[in-house]
Structures are given as C-alpha cells and as structure tokens.
Design a protein around this motif. Structure first.
Motif, PDB file in Angstrom:
ATOM      1  N   ASN A   1      83.746 -38.006 -43.815  1.00  0.00           N
ATOM      2  CA  ASN A   1      83.301 -37.501 -42.513  1.00  0.00           C
ATOM      3  C   ASN A   1      82.531 -36.184 -42.597  1.00  0.00           C
ATOM      4  OD1 ASN A   1      84.724 -39.293 -40.282  1.00  0.00           O
ATOM      5  ND2 ASN A   1      86.229 -38.966 -41.899  1.00  0.00           N
ATOM      6  N   SER A   2      82.291 -35.697 -43.837  1.00  0.00           N
ATOM      7  CA  SER A   2      81.559 -34.440 -44.047  1.00  0.00           C
ATOM      8  C   SER A   2      82.246 -33.248 -43.392  1.00  0.00           C
ATOM      9  CB  SER A   2      80.115 -34.570 -43.517  1.00  0.00           C
ATOM     10  OG  SER A   2      79.426 -35.595 -44.173  1.00  0.00           O
ATOM     11  N   TYR A   3      83.582 -33.185 -43.507  1.00  0.00           N
ATOM     12  CA  TYR A   3      84.322 -32.019 -43.037  1.00  0.00           C
ATOM     13  C   TYR A   3      84.270 -30.964 -44.145  1.00  0.00           C
ATOM     14  CZ  TYR A   3      86.268 -35.349 -39.637  1.00  0.00           C
ATOM     15  OH  TYR A   3      86.430 -36.291 -38.655  1.00  0.00           O
TER      16      TYR A   3
ATOM     17  N   ASP B   1      82.175 -32.312 -32.739  1.00  0.00           N
ATOM     18  CA  ASP B   1      81.878 -32.971 -34.022  1.00  0.00           C
ATOM     19  C   ASP B   1      81.197 -31.997 -34.983  1.00  0.00           C
ATOM     20  OD1 ASP B   1      82.994 -35.361 -33.251  1.00  0.00           O
ATOM     21  OD2 ASP B   1      81.102 -36.208 -32.539  1.00  0.00           O
TER      22      ASP B   1
ATOM     23  N   GLN C   1      82.482 -30.437 -38.684  1.00  0.00           N
ATOM     24  CA  GLN C   1      81.662 -30.559 -39.889  1.00  0.00           C
ATOM     25  C   GLN C   1      81.125 -29.199 -40.348  1.00  0.00           C
ATOM     26  OE1 GLN C   1      78.672 -33.415 -38.762  1.00  0.00           O
ATOM     27  NE2 GLN C   1      80.090 -35.140 -38.816  1.00  0.00           N
TER      28      GLN C   1
ATOM     29  N   TYR D   1      89.651 -36.223 -38.275  1.00  0.00           N
ATOM     30  CA  TYR D   1      89.789 -34.787 -38.513  1.00  0.00           C
ATOM     31  C   TYR D   1      91.258 -34.374 -38.461  1.00  0.00           C
ATOM     32  CZ  TYR D   1      89.290 -29.742 -38.073  1.00  0.00           C
ATOM     33  OH  TYR D   1      89.412 -28.397 -38.274  1.00  0.00           O
TER      34      TYR D   1
END
Length: 739
Positions: free
Chosen positions: A227-229, A46, A50, A191
C-alpha cells in the motif's frame, strides 16, 4: 371580488411551488458538494497514510474551502481535526493545537457527537505523546462512549493497544492488536492492520519472543509495501535490523539496512521534506491571512460608522426626554419580569432534576433488563435441553403431554427474552448499521428457508417475487435486514392459516451507485382492524386481547422492525383489511458494488439437509457442569463423540494436541474468555470450525465473535434442529472466516 381572490390564491400557490423548487435545487447542490468534500477528505487521509503530506494538505485545503462556501459546520470541524492530525504528524505541535482550538470553538456552537469524540481522541493523542498514558487512556474511553463510528472506534482500539504496551498490560494489548489485524474498516483497513502488526512486533519483542516479533514485522512490511505506507516501511525495516542483530543474524540485518538506505534516498529526502514543510507553511499562512482579512473588513466598517457619531449623539439627546418618561413604567415592568424569571428558573431546575431522574431510570432499566435477560439464559438452556432429551427417550403418553407443555413454555420464554434484549440494544444505542457486501437474493433465500418449518405447520406457502434488475452485489447491513424480514414473514405466518405469504422485492430507484430497494411482505391472513392500525407497532400490542390469547406471542416483533428500520432512516408502512390480509412495506437505500460476490441461484430448501453425524469428534468448551452434560448428551444422540474443556486455557492446549471436527466455544468463562481462546487457536489452526455457543448479553457483539475467528454463532438456549444444522453446515460447508 371572488375572481380577484382566485388569481391571488393561484399566484401565492405558484410562488410557494417556486420557492420549494429552489430549496430542492439548493439541497441537491449541497448534497453533491458534500460528496465532493468527502472525496477530498478521504483522498487526504490516503495521502497522509502514504506520507505524501504535501498532497494531503492540498487536498484537505480544498475540502475546507468548499465546506466554508456551503457553510457546512460539521465538515469544517472534520477538516480542522484532520489538519490537527496532519500537523501533529509533521511534529508541528503549535500549528496542530491552533486547528484543534478552532475546532473546539465551532463545537461549542454545533451539536456534533462524532466531532466531539474526534476532538477528545486528538487530545488523547497529545497526552500519549507527552507520555501521560493513564490520562490518555481515560480520554480514549470517553471518546469511545460518544460514538459507534467504525473507523474512529478502530483507531481508539489501536492507540489503546500502544498505551497498554507502555503501562504494561500485555494481554490487553495483544487482544486489541489481534482483533485489528482482521478488521473490516471501509476506509483504512490495511493501514490499521499494518499498525497492528507493528504493535504485535513490539509486544513480542518486549516479551523476549524475538522470532515471533520478526514474523509479525514481516507480515506488516508486506502489507505496508503493498500500500506504499512509507513511514511504516521505514519503521519496520529499522525494527527488523534491530531484531536480527539481537539474534546475531547479520546477513538479513545487512539486507534490511540496504533497504533502509534505499528508502531514505528515494522517499525521505531533503526535497520531499522541504516540499511538505513549504506546503504546510503556505496553508497555515493562507488560513491566517483569511482571518486577518476578516478583521480588516470589520475595522473598515467601524471607520465608516465613525462619521455618523455626531448625528447619533444629537438624535440620542433628542430621545433622552422620551426615555426618561418611560423609565418609571419600564422599572415597574422590570420588577414583574424579575419575579416571573425567578419562578421560571425554579421550574427549570425542577424540570432538569426530573429529566436527570428519567435518564437515570432509563439507564437502570436497561442494565436490569440486560442482566436479567442474560442470566435467565443459562438455567433456561438446562430446561429446554433436558426437555428435548427426555422427549427423545420414549416417555409414556402422560409424561409426553407434560414435557410438550414444558417445551412450549421454554420456547415462549426464550422468544420473549430475545425480543427484550433486541429492544434494549436499540434503546441503549448499542446497534448501528454495519455495511458489508452481500447478495440480496441469497439473503432472501436464507430467510424464507429458515421459516419453512413454521409455514409447513400452518399449511401456508411462502413465495418470492424478485426483481432481476436489482444489482447482484449490494452494500448495506444484511444481518439487520434479515432480522427485519424474519420478523415480518414470521408475523405473517403466525396469522395466516392455509394461505400464502408473499415476499416482494423491487428496484425502486437507481442513480449511479446509489439504489433504493422496495420490500413488501403480503399475506391473506386475518388482517387488522382499522382502529388498531396506528397502535400495532407499539410494544406488546397485537390488536386485541383475544388475538393474543388465540395466537400467542409477545407483541414485540413489529416494534423491533420499526426500531431497526429507524437505524436505516426508513419507516414501515401498513395496509390491511380485516378478514382479507395485510401488507407491510418499506424502502431501504443501499450502494451497489461491482464484481465482488458471485450471483447465487435462488433456491428454497423445504427441509434442512441431512448431515452424516456418526463418528464426528467435537470439543465442548463450557465452564457450567450442567450445560456440559446437556451438550454432550445432545451430541451422543447423533452418535458423535466429544471431549470437554472447562476453560479457555485448556481449550487452546487441547486443540493444539488433538484433531477435532469442530469446537463448540462458550464465550463467557472465567480466566481467558472464549473470544481470547479463539484468537489464540487461530494463530496455529485456521481450519477447524469454531462455533460460538453462548448466551448473548446487551454488551456482546456478534461482529467481535466473528472478528476473533469464529465461523458461526448459536445463542443459548437454542432449538435442537438449529444446533445440529449449524454443526453440519460448518463441518461439511465451512463458512469463510470474518475479514
């Protein structure tokens, strides 16, 4: 003496129990530690997605140290592979290859198919970065053949999509990316979907469809921001700037430029990059230091042994005389051993050749049966369909008798083909449990409802005993569980006349989120003789020739049950008394989920709902002319009208220009397949029900049909009542699209 023996025996039994207890304690500790390792591992993944690389490295280092403490080789290999991927993301290729090499050394000593598949996948990633696209694609195909693990399979599809962009093979790339947008991965669903949107954006830009590429990029950006990718946020903002500048849309280009500056200032600043580099170097140094310490320890041990060299030399000379005396005897024995080894080696070569021949024969058998099973379905569809139509046209009594015999033979052959295909899928490792959230009571309700007609014919009652303590929302493979129960209940109904079949479901155990469910199918039918109990699960076994002649069937149902339960790491048990009935029972481990699926009241339908078919207008997509005629006549029987498309391209155009209540989509067609046509339709129409009407082969996957956008699947040939029921269900009670 006898008394002393009793004490000794008691002491030995106590010691044995103590050792077994210790083993169980250590085993449970290892399981608990394995769960902690998995948590560290998934947290690291994860963080990586990120772009919190420093936290990802720290979490992964914890996983590796714990794996080394419990000597879990497979987890160590997984950690090395993840380190390789992390350092590759940091563009530290030398460090990445070091971890890849360390994993390779362990893989030579460990039987780990999934680890080997990941190893080849990373090698394909190196080749892709080196722009060796054909070689990379070849390695990805090798990796895909070694495992069915969902997350890795999706990553392979994703990388192949980007390779297809470079080759270029745009149709293949589009198919991969579209299927990944609606993936159902439990680890990296969003993702993977974000990366797929990026792929589609690049694809449409290469095809000079700039507006469409912008739409895909915006969808990807929304998912990345949710998702703060951060790396994907950066990449998509850059893409949108370039795309809008290409269209001379300077205002949105300026907006995305400002976004890009803010992202660079807040996220990708020097302190972050420095922190990540420092963490990476510290961990690399720590691991190298461990290797050096191990080597220092070995050197110290060698130094200590040096002081003993003189003593060893004296003792060696003392033994030389004895060794000389034995040399002649050893030489003669050695000659005998050499001859024996030659003989054994020859036998080993013969055994290896036999093994290879057996493997090849098994592969040939699987391919042959798969091809035959699939090819028989098309003519069988014509036989069963035409028989049904003729029976509905008021034939005279003599014709009706012949047609009923023909219908029975067609149904029997269809059942046999389905069973053969199912067994071959299991034998060829084409099946694996696919976890999804479901309501167990609803699954049981649907199983019992689907078999009510068979129960009615045998004047037998189906009842359910359901433990209300079972969690309402479970995670397991509900499709394969349904297959197991349908086979068991169907088997019980076959051998029970004017009796009762009882389905019992209980909560056997619950620890945290892990539950064990007990299932039992009990009947009061003819029972099974004691001498046949051990053979009843073998293929084509039904207890006796007399039973086969009286009750019919292929004898494959229980074999399929046994094989499917093996996928769950469970086994079927049987208690039976001849003339009184039988009881089949098993347990399956599942995971309970919270607040995902609403509780559904248990209700058994005695008969299918009567749907209003008059006036419905459907599209039949089918390339076989005979099948077109049969399907059309079956619709006309219920006062429905239809249009016909002979290929996928025509189907997409006709759906875009006309309104249909449903689409009956064949999958195997020349040109674009039914799956590809469905994907294209779903881009502009997500409401019209699409029912896959197809002959399933060994290589087909129901999941891929649903992932493409189908609402339901009906396998050809089919029973007319099932055909009409599926049409009614999907038009009046449409199922949600697969996600």
């Amino acid at each position: 003496m006898k008394k002393e023996f009793t004490y000794i025996k008691f002491f030995l039994n106590f010691l044995l129990l103590f050792v077994v207890g210790l083993q169980l304690v250590f085993s449970q500790e290892n399981l608990s530690e394995k769960k902690i390792i998995d948590n560290y591992f998934y947290n690291s993944r994860d963080f990586k997605n990120q772009d919190k690389i420093d936290q990802a490295l720290i979490s992964l280092e914890k996983a590796l140290k714990l794996a080394e403490e419990i000597n879990d080789s497979k987890s160590i290999i997984d950690c090395y592979h993840e380190f390789a991927l992390l350092y590759n993301k940091l563009n530290k290729d030398d460090q990445s290859i070091v971890f890849w090499d360390r994993a390779e050394l362990l893989l030579k000593e460990t039987e780990y198919p999934y680890g080997n598949a990941v190893h080849i996948y990373i090698d394909a990633l190196y080749l892709y970065k080196g722009q060796k696209f054909y070689q990379s694609n070849y390695e990805l195909n090798r990796a895909a053949q070694m495992t069915n693990e969902r997350n890795l399979t999706l990553h392979i599809l994703l990388m192949k999509g980007f390779i297809y962009l470079e080759l270029p093979k745009f149709n293949e790339a589009a198919k991969n990316f579209n299927s990944l947008i609606t993936n159902n991965d439990l680890i990296e669903k969003d993702y993977i979907a974000t990366r797929a949107y990026i792929g589609l954006s690049i694809l449409e830009q290469k095809k000079e469809n700039t507006l469409t590429s912008i739409d895909y990029a915006k969808e990807g950006l929304l998912l990345a921001e949710k998702n703060s990718y951060f790396n994907e946020i950066l990449e998509l903002n850059r893409f949108l700037i370039s795309a809008h500048q290409e269209l001379n849309n300077f205002e949105p280009a300026l907006l995305y430029s400002n976004n890009l500056l803010q992202i660079k200032d807040s996220i990708f600043n020097e302190s972050k990059i420095s922190s990540e580099s420092k963490s990476a170097n510290n961990i690399q140094f720590s691991l190298m230091n461990d290797v050096i310490n191990t080597q220092d320890k070995e050197i110290e041990e060698l130094k200590e042994s040096g002081s003993r060299t003189q003593i060893t030399a004296i003792l060696t000379s003392a033994f030389l005389t004895i060794i000389s005396l034995l040399a002649i005897s050893l030489y003669r024995n050695n000659q005998i051993k050499l001859k024996t080894n030659d003989l054994l080696q020859t036998k080993n070569y013969e055994l290896e050749a036999s093994r290879d021949a057996a493997v090849k024969a098994m592969e040939t058998k699987t391919t042959f049966l798969s091809t035959v099973s699939h090819e028989l379905r098309t003519p069988l569809y014509a036989v069963t369909g035409l028989t049904h139509l003729l029976l509905d046209e008021n034939p005279n009594d003599s014709q009706k008798e012949h047609l009923k015999a023909l219908k029975f033979s067609g149904d029997y052959l269809l059942s046999f083909i389905n069973d053969i295909l199912q067994l071959n899928k299991i034998d060829a490792d084409k099946l694996e449990p696919v976890n999804s959230e479901f309501n167990l009571k609803k699954v049981l309700s649907e199983v019992i409802s689907s078999l009510q007609q068979s129960a009615k014919e045998n004047k037998t009652k189906i009842t359910l005993e359901y433990d209300e303590n079972i969690p309402k929302n479970l995670l397991s493979d509900s499709m394969k569980l349904s297959q197991i129960l349908i086979n068991l209940v169907g088997n019980a109904l076959k051998f029970t006349k004017k009796g009762e079949v009882k389905v019992i479901t209980k909560l056997a155990n619950k620890v945290d989120d892990n539950v064990t469910i007990y299932f039992e199918v009990k009947d009061n039918g003819i029972g099974i003789a004691e001498d046949q109990v051990n053979n009843i699960f073998n293929s084509f076994e039904q207890g006796s020739i007399q039973i086969n002649r009286e009750y019919g069937g292929t004898g494959l149902g229980l074999t399929i049950v046994k094989s499917l339960l093996g996928l769950f790491k469970s086994k079927i048990n049987l208690k039976s008394t001849l003339g009184e009935g039988s009881s089949f029972f098993f347990e399956i481990n599942m995971v309970c989920k919270k607040g995902i699926i609403n509780d559904i009241a248990f209700e058994i339908e005695n008969e299918n709902e009567d749907y209003k078919f008059e006036g419905l207008h459907l599209l039949i997509v089918e390339d076989n002319k005979i099948n077109q005629v049969i399907t059309k006549k079956m619709l006309l029987k219920k006062d429905m009208t239809c249009d016909i498309a002979s290929n996928g391209t025509d189907a997409v155009e006709m759906v875009s220009q006309n309104k249909y209540d449903a689409v009956l989509m064949d999958i195997h067609m020349p040109g674009i397949s039914g799956e590809e046509a469905t994907i294209l339709i779903r881009k502009f129409n997500i409401y019209t029900p699409i029912i896959a009407l197809t002959a399933i082969s060994l290589d087909d996957s129901l999941e891929s049909f649903y992932a493409a956008g189908c609402n339901d699947v009906v396998t050809k040939p089919f029973k007319p009542e099932v055909f009409y029921q599926k049409i009614g269900e999907n038009i009046y009670h449409p199922k949600p699209l697969y996600s």
